[in-house]
Design an enzyme around this catalytic site. Structure first.
Site, mmCIF file in Angstrom:
data_model
loop_
_atom_site.group_PDB
_atom_site.id
_atom_site.type_symbol
_atom_site.label_atom_id
_atom_site.label_comp_id
_atom_site.label_asym_id
_atom_site.label_seq_id
_atom_site.Cartn_x
_atom_site.Cartn_y
_atom_site.Cartn_z
ATOM 1 N N GLU A 484 2.821 -2.495 2.039
ATOM 2 C CA GLU A 484 2.169 -2.383 0.733
ATOM 3 C C GLU A 484 0.677 -2.694 0.817
ATOM 4 O OE1 GLU A 484 3.562 -0.895 -1.565
ATOM 5 O OE2 GLU A 484 5.583 -0.928 -0.714
ATOM 6 N N HIS A 490 -5.807 1.571 1.549
ATOM 7 C CA HIS A 490 -6.097 2.979 1.244
ATOM 8 C C HIS A 490 -6.848 3.069 -0.085
ATOM 9 C CE1 HIS A 490 -4.238 7.327 1.110
ATOM 10 N NE2 HIS A 490 -5.545 7.336 1.291
#
Length: 696
Positions: A484, A490
């Site tokens: 996660e 990202h």
């Protein structure tokens, strides 16, 4: 009108001048001010947000100037900021803390939001402006502008902009019903999973659990009004973590059966919901000119077609089938040493005996290993340390920003040059109001156009320890934390002008690559040694124990691949249905037929999710897209191999990955970006099989 006539009186409850959602938050980076946001603020903010966006859309349509990228496409990107802000906060809260009040609002608003979206993307006058810009300017644009124009044009077409008015109305009705059913499914599943909990009245049946776990189970039962009993909660997946420990075989069966059938009966039966959603998706695909929903959904994904997905999965099955048979035979033979010569290995036995065999073979057990995985250390000395080594990031906890729960932690994120780049929230502990699983999301999306920076959160479902006890987590939780956080990175590295292209707003079968890639670093020696410290002594894991543990990680790994592929197969099976197929009446029979055809019907290895509790595909946007985890894993394995061949844990490597893959958002072709980074023409599927230990 009444308020206007009585201006001198006390403000009514309907007066929204104090609604904190109506304007951008004044907290740093526009982080939500949870201390001020109340349930009564959401519906007015949603309603006003839709109203404002409709007015903004109307202004674009009525612009007397010739359609251009600036006055149409870029103008579209600026619309709906109140609606976006409200949606981000509301749906983030509903997933992480879905109280009855929030769920009631969700059921009221979901269909309205669907209709609002249809009103934009089926607006013929607006589409004509978009099409004019596409026809006249696309060839002269480049970079983000060209990509944004393409994305908008495709989205209009995919949403039905080319349909006649009658078909548009039909599609709007389908979308509205799908939105209502999806919301109902998600809420029903949350309730069903909670209701499926097992309550045990005899402590002796809990042999195999630690005393701490038993105490925690007792307190959980007491909180549910069942004093003197012990609660074994059900998680979102089919297999349950507790099954590795329970010596009582009948109790193991009871737990797994509760998991498998949580949504099969009574008020929690989701069968009619999912068969209706599947039917509506078939109708939608046909209306839009596609033979099935999968073909419509995959058109803008990396895989492109369901045939490529089928080919990909069947290639994995060929290598998986002999390996799972070997592993099952080995495990059954091992179990018969203590359970008797006629013992037949079942799904509820697999994890239990796999853990025992792993312990015997490698001299380790889950309890001993988890003593080295303290949640706080995994976060601060694990994922934060990794981010510093690879990308130069640093994190500083702050206590002044309000959370929506007492267990929320908030961190400032600083880039390598010392500048503050983002804010990061963590919400790791399980509660009954939280959806199952783990995920990442944005409270605020990054955009140079809107001058916003990332405000990101990670959510998990780790059992909270009793007061005064350390939060020890399993290896599966450790890798999920890294996973996660990979999604978070990202989003943190987003560097786009336009919000629609920013960060994780990418194809489903690419979005899991950054998250899965970062899982590798959980077992990388330097990082592992930095966070894997004994909870009581602070000592690093002994070298011999660490070596055995690392050797054990791919032991009996065929199971996890099999349950994943089975779930992918069910997803694709539902979404390859055509208008010529009869509506599914028997969900169980459909599942068995679909899995049998794919060579994945195995009573010992049930799907990771059965259709009836497959939240990903019925409620969370992964319809015809669950394959993305395996598809992305091939890319992540190839990317990690490149790292190991080029110095592994270095800033130079991290910065290159950030530049070429993690910070590009949806501005480039992902296959081209992958090739540019790794030098490979296409991902090598054998990298996945080797990474999982299925082949040498």
């Amino acid at each position: 009108m009444l308020s206007a006539c009585n201006g001198g009186q006390k403000k009514k409850a309907t007066d929204q001048t104090d609604n904190p959602l109506m304007t951008a938050s004044t907290l740093e980076f526009q982080a939500p001010d949870f201390s001020k946001i109340k349930i009564e603020h959401f519906m007015p903010a949603f309603e006003e947000g839709m109203k404002q966006q409709n007015e903004e859309i109307e202004a674009i349509i009525k612009n007397s100037e010739a359609p251009s990228f600036a006055n149409t496409i870029e103008a579209l990107e600026k619309t709906g900021q109140l609606l976006t802000r409200t949606s981000a906060v509301f749906f983030g809260l509903t997933g992480a803390d879905g109280t009855d009040e929030r769920r009631e609002v969700e059921e009221k608003i979901s269909a309205k939001l669907s209709a609002h979206s249809d009103g934009i993307f089926m607006n013929d006058k607006l589409f004509q402006r978009v099409k004019t810009v596409y026809d006249n300017e696309y060839k002269n644009l480049s970079g983000e502008e060209a990509k944004l124009l393409q994305v908008y044009y495709d989205k209009f077409v995919q949403s039905g902009a080319l349909l006649n008015e009658q078909d548009k109305e039909t599609l709007k009705g389908i979308n509205t019903e799908l939105a209502e059913l999806s919301t109902k499914f998600g809420n029903m599943l949350t309730d069903a999973t909670k209701a499926a909990s097992i309550y045990v009245d005899n402590k002796d049946r809990l042999k195999g659990m630690t005393e701490e776990e038993i105490v925690s189970a007792g307190k959980a039962a007491e909180a549910d009004g069942k004093s003197g009993m012990y609660k074994l909660g059900i998680t979102n997946t089919t297999q349950q973590p507790i099954l590795t420990k329970l010596d009582d075989r009948e109790l193991r069966k009871e737990v797994l059966e509760a998991s498998l059938h949580r949504t099969d009966h009574g008020q929690y039966d989701t069968g009619n919901l999912i068969t209706r959603m599947a039917e509506l998706r078939v109708q939608k695909a046909k209306l839009l000119g596609f033979k099935n929903f999968a073909e419509w959904k995959l058109q803008d994904q990396v895989a492109k077609t369901s045939e490529r997905v089928d080919e990909f999965i069947s290639g994995l099955v060929k290598n998986y089938t002999p390996r799972i048979a070997e592993d099952a035979a080995m495990l059954e033979a091992y179990a018969r040493k203590t359970a008797g010569a006629d013992f037949q290995l079942e799904a509820w036995d697999w994890d239990y005996y796999a853990e025992k065999l792993r312990t015997e073979k490698f001299g380790i057990d889950e309890k001993t290993i988890s003593e080295y995985f303290v949640l706080d250390s995994v976060v601060k000395n694990g994922i934060f340390y990794m981010a510093n080594k690879l990308y130069g990031l640093t994190f500083k906890e702050r206590t002044d920003l309000p959370g929506y729960q007492t267990d929320i932690h908030v961190y400032d994120v600083f880039d390598a040059d010392g500048s503050k780049m983002a804010i990061f929230y963590t919400d790791y502990y399980r509660r009954d109001t939280k959806s199952g699983g783990a995920w990442m999301g944005n409270w605020v999306e990054q955009s140079h156009l809107l001058n916003t920076r990332p405000v990101i959160y990670n959510v998990m479902n780790i059992e909270k320890p009793t007061e005064g006890q350390p939060a020890l987590v399993s290896w599966d939780h450790v890798t999920t934390i890294f996973h996660e956080f990979g999604h978070a990175l990202h989003g943190l590295f987003a560097n786009q002008k336009y919000p629609m292209l920013s960060g994780t707003n990418v194809a489903r079968d690419f979005v899991e690559m950054p998250s899965q890639f970062h899982e590798h670093w959980a077992s990388y020696p330097e990082i592992f040694d930095n966070y894997a410290k004994h909870y009581s002594t602070g000592e690093a894991m002994p070298a011999e124990l660490k070596t055995k543990f690392m050797e054990s990680l791919t032991f009996l790994s065929s199971y996890s691949l099999g349950e994943n592929m089975a779930a992918v197969t069910l997803d694709m099976g539902w979404h390859k249905l055509t208008a010529e197929d009869k509506k599914v009446q028997d969900v169980t029979a459909f599942e068995e037929e679909t899995l049998k055809k794919a060579g994945l019907l195995n009573r010992q290895v049930p799907p990771r999710y059965r259709s009836s509790y497959f939240r990903h595909i019925w409620s969370n946007g992964y319809s015809a897209g669950y394959y993305a985890y395996l598809w992305s894993e091939v890319m992540d394995q190839d990317t990690y191999i490149w790292f190991t061949e080029n110095g592994a844990l270095t800033r130079e490597n991290g910065d290159k990955l950030r530049k070429h893959l993690l910070s590009i958002g949806n501005t480039r072709d992902f296959n081209e970006a992958f090739k540019e980074f790794t030098g490979k023409d296409k991902p090598d599927v054998n990298s996945l099989l080797r990474g999982r230990g299925i082949i040498k």
